[in-house]
Design a protein around this motif. Sequence first.
Motif, PDB file in Angstrom:
ATOM      1  N   ILE A   7       7.202  -2.040 -11.408  1.00  0.00           N
ATOM      2  CA  ILE A   7       7.583  -0.852 -10.624  1.00  0.00           C
ATOM      3  C   ILE A   7       6.720   0.337 -10.638  1.00  0.00           C
ATOM      4  CG2 ILE A   7       9.267   0.815  -9.789  1.00  0.00           C
ATOM      5  CD1 ILE A   7      11.611  -1.307 -10.577  1.00  0.00           C
ATOM      6  N   ASP A   8       5.692   0.436  -9.794  1.00  0.00           N
ATOM      7  CA  ASP A   8       4.749   1.772  -9.917  1.00  0.00           C
ATOM      8  C   ASP A   8       5.138   2.721  -9.312  1.00  0.00           C
ATOM      9  OD1 ASP A   8       3.102  -0.630 -11.370  1.00  0.00           O
ATOM     10  OD2 ASP A   8       1.525  -0.315 -10.048  1.00  0.00           O
ATOM     11  N   LEU A   9       5.414   3.817  -9.737  1.00  0.00           N
ATOM     12  CA  LEU A   9       6.038   5.194  -9.332  1.00  0.00           C
ATOM     13  C   LEU A   9       4.916   6.054  -8.912  1.00  0.00           C
ATOM     14  CD1 LEU A   9       8.524   5.155 -12.106  1.00  0.00           C
ATOM     15  CD2 LEU A   9       9.023   4.604  -9.766  1.00  0.00           C
ATOM     16  N   LYS A  10       4.918   6.841  -7.864  1.00  0.00           N
ATOM     17  CA  LYS A  10       3.884   7.427  -7.075  1.00  0.00           C
ATOM     18  C   LYS A  10       4.975   8.673  -6.368  1.00  0.00           C
ATOM     19  CE  LYS A  10      -0.136   8.699  -4.688  1.00  0.00           C
ATOM     20  NZ  LYS A  10       0.102   9.227  -3.420  1.00  0.00           N
ATOM     21  N   ASP A  11       4.962   9.776  -6.840  1.00  0.00           N
ATOM     22  CA  ASP A  11       5.804  10.830  -6.163  1.00  0.00           C
ATOM     23  C   ASP A  11       7.282  10.303  -5.689  1.00  0.00           C
ATOM     24  OD1 ASP A  11       3.381  12.006  -5.835  1.00  0.00           O
ATOM     25  OD2 ASP A  11       2.882  11.075  -3.828  1.00  0.00           O
ATOM     26  N   VAL A  15       5.390   1.949  -5.091  1.00  0.00           N
ATOM     27  CA  VAL A  15       4.153   1.678  -4.570  1.00  0.00           C
ATOM     28  C   VAL A  15       3.308   0.847  -5.169  1.00  0.00           C
ATOM     29  CG1 VAL A  15       4.165   4.245  -3.674  1.00  0.00           C
ATOM     30  CG2 VAL A  15       2.780   3.448  -5.804  1.00  0.00           C
ATOM     31  N   ARG A  16       2.352   0.318  -4.467  1.00  0.00           N
ATOM     32  CA  ARG A  16       1.299  -0.756  -4.972  1.00  0.00           C
ATOM     33  C   ARG A  16      -0.045   0.109  -4.571  1.00  0.00           C
ATOM     34  NH1 ARG A  16       1.826  -2.680  -9.285  1.00  0.00           N
ATOM     35  NH2 ARG A  16       0.278  -4.176  -9.196  1.00  0.00           N
ATOM     36  N   LEU A  17      -1.065   0.135  -5.492  1.00  0.00           N
ATOM     37  CA  LEU A  17      -2.367   0.693  -5.182  1.00  0.00           C
ATOM     38  C   LEU A  17      -3.344  -0.435  -5.041  1.00  0.00           C
ATOM     39  CD1 LEU A  17      -2.844   3.622  -7.921  1.00  0.00           C
ATOM     40  CD2 LEU A  17      -1.478   3.475  -5.721  1.00  0.00           C
ATOM     41  N   LEU A  18      -4.376  -0.359  -4.385  1.00  0.00           N
ATOM     42  CA  LEU A  18      -5.222  -1.264  -4.202  1.00  0.00           C
ATOM     43  C   LEU A  18      -6.396  -1.154  -5.374  1.00  0.00           C
ATOM     44  CD1 LEU A  18      -6.430  -3.852  -3.063  1.00  0.00           C
ATOM     45  CD2 LEU A  18      -7.454  -2.451  -1.093  1.00  0.00           C
ATOM     46  N   VAL A  27       3.703   2.442   0.202  1.00  0.00           N
ATOM     47  CA  VAL A  27       4.988   2.675  -0.460  1.00  0.00           C
ATOM     48  C   VAL A  27       6.105   1.272  -0.014  1.00  0.00           C
ATOM     49  CG1 VAL A  27       7.035   3.939  -0.023  1.00  0.00           C
ATOM     50  CG2 VAL A  27       4.703   4.988  -0.063  1.00  0.00           C
ATOM     51  N   PHE A  28       6.508   0.835  -0.858  1.00  0.00           N
ATOM     52  CA  PHE A  28       7.476  -0.418  -0.683  1.00  0.00           C
ATOM     53  C   PHE A  28       8.974  -0.174  -0.954  1.00  0.00           C
ATOM     54  CE2 PHE A  28       3.348  -2.891  -1.669  1.00  0.00           C
ATOM     55  CZ  PHE A  28       3.435  -3.591  -0.897  1.00  0.00           C
ATOM     56  N   GLY A  29       9.151   1.281  -1.291  1.00  0.00           N
ATOM     57  CA  GLY A  29      10.493   1.566  -1.299  1.00  0.00           C
ATOM     58  C   GLY A  29      10.733   3.053  -1.840  1.00  0.00           C
ATOM     59  N   THR A  30      11.600   3.738  -1.602  1.00  0.00           N
ATOM     60  CA  THR A  30      11.976   5.084  -1.714  1.00  0.00           C
ATOM     61  C   THR A  30      12.981   5.267  -2.934  1.00  0.00           C
ATOM     62  OG1 THR A  30      13.251   5.335  -0.022  1.00  0.00           O
ATOM     63  CG2 THR A  30      11.169   5.970   0.293  1.00  0.00           C
ATOM     64  N   ARG A 221       2.857  -6.234  -6.088  1.00  0.00           N
ATOM     65  CA  ARG A 221       2.677  -6.491  -4.604  1.00  0.00           C
ATOM     66  C   ARG A 221       3.417  -7.834  -4.264  1.00  0.00           C
ATOM     67  NH1 ARG A 221      -0.228  -4.208  -0.366  1.00  0.00           N
ATOM     68  NH2 ARG A 221      -1.044  -2.597  -1.806  1.00  0.00           N
ATOM     69  N   ALA A 222       3.131  -9.137  -4.869  1.00  0.00           N
ATOM     70  CA  ALA A 222       3.328 -10.442  -4.419  1.00  0.00           C
ATOM     71  C   ALA A 222       4.983 -10.589  -4.495  1.00  0.00           C
ATOM     72  CB  ALA A 222       2.728 -11.322  -5.496  1.00  0.00           C
ATOM     73  N   LEU A 223       5.421  -9.788  -5.332  1.00  0.00           N
ATOM     74  CA  LEU A 223       7.091  -9.730  -5.406  1.00  0.00           C
ATOM     75  C   LEU A 223       7.598  -8.918  -4.115  1.00  0.00           C
ATOM     76  CD1 LEU A 223       7.903  -9.327  -8.952  1.00  0.00           C
ATOM     77  CD2 LEU A 223       7.880 -11.439  -7.715  1.00  0.00           C
ATOM     78  N   TYR A 224       6.968  -7.889  -3.842  1.00  0.00           N
ATOM     79  CA  TYR A 224       7.440  -7.011  -2.609  1.00  0.00           C
ATOM     80  C   TYR A 224       6.897  -7.891  -1.230  1.00  0.00           C
ATOM     81  CZ  TYR A 224       7.833  -3.398  -6.098  1.00  0.00           C
ATOM     82  OH  TYR A 224       8.486  -2.583  -7.223  1.00  0.00           O
ATOM     83  N   ASP A 225       5.807  -8.524  -1.267  1.00  0.00           N
ATOM     84  CA  ASP A 225       5.288  -9.220   0.001  1.00  0.00           C
ATOM     85  C   ASP A 225       6.036 -10.302   0.208  1.00  0.00           C
ATOM     86  OD1 ASP A 225       3.529  -7.019   0.507  1.00  0.00           O
ATOM     87  OD2 ASP A 225       1.822  -8.174  -0.135  1.00  0.00           O
TER      88      ASP A 225
END
Length: 236
Positions: A7-11, A15-18, A27-30, A221-225
């Motif tokens: 779980i990568d946290l931004k603001d 999220v996931r970065l490239l 953004v994958f979730g709020t 990302r692979a888990l979210y996608d």
Amino acid sequence: MILYPAIDLKDGNCVRLLRGEMDAATVFGTDPAAQARAFQDAGAEWLHLVDLNGAFAGHPVNGAAVEAILAATSIPAQLGGGIRDMATIGAWIERGLSRVILGTVAVENPALVREAAGAFPGKIAVGIDARKGKVATRGWAEETDVDATDLARQFEDAGVAAIIYTDIDRDGAMGGPNTAATEALARAVSIPVIASGGVSSMEDLAALKATGVIAGAISGRALYDGAIDLGAALAF
């Protein structure tokens, strides 16, 4: 081998970065706490948390989101990003974090890593983020001439619980991890090594596990996608 959902946290968001670029965030979730609960409910044994804003700022920024995750789950969690002094390390462990990941300070102040590992046995990990084998710091924004393996060897006798090795060029790119480099690092040190960056399929997990020396794998990302089914991966 342990699979660590990331779980990568931004603001305050998941999220996931490239390749570590903050302006290339998806953004994958709020609701990070809800995402953490979902990972736990699927059977995850650990969580891997990153305060992305904190990595750049040099101090915790997404603390409220991390605390919400800790309150919502009962499985252990490790956190990295902007943790650069003993007071912050101690505060997070006091709040229930199972493992603190030290990245930038491992390069800039290795004595702090040793002090922390002595003060909090089993609760300190070193995050080694590298491009083409050379360590990058401060949210991957600054590149160094430090060799990743040389850095890892510095902490052989420090009591570090794990090394999280990230190949930055693979991170978030869904192109597979740098299995060869991760395996080489794992064979060069006695500290357990966790693979991060590009873990995007069951085949990737199988290749990492087949080395016999890699202790864990982080995937986001692979888990979210849906490229990796968490339940199937955990069963494997």
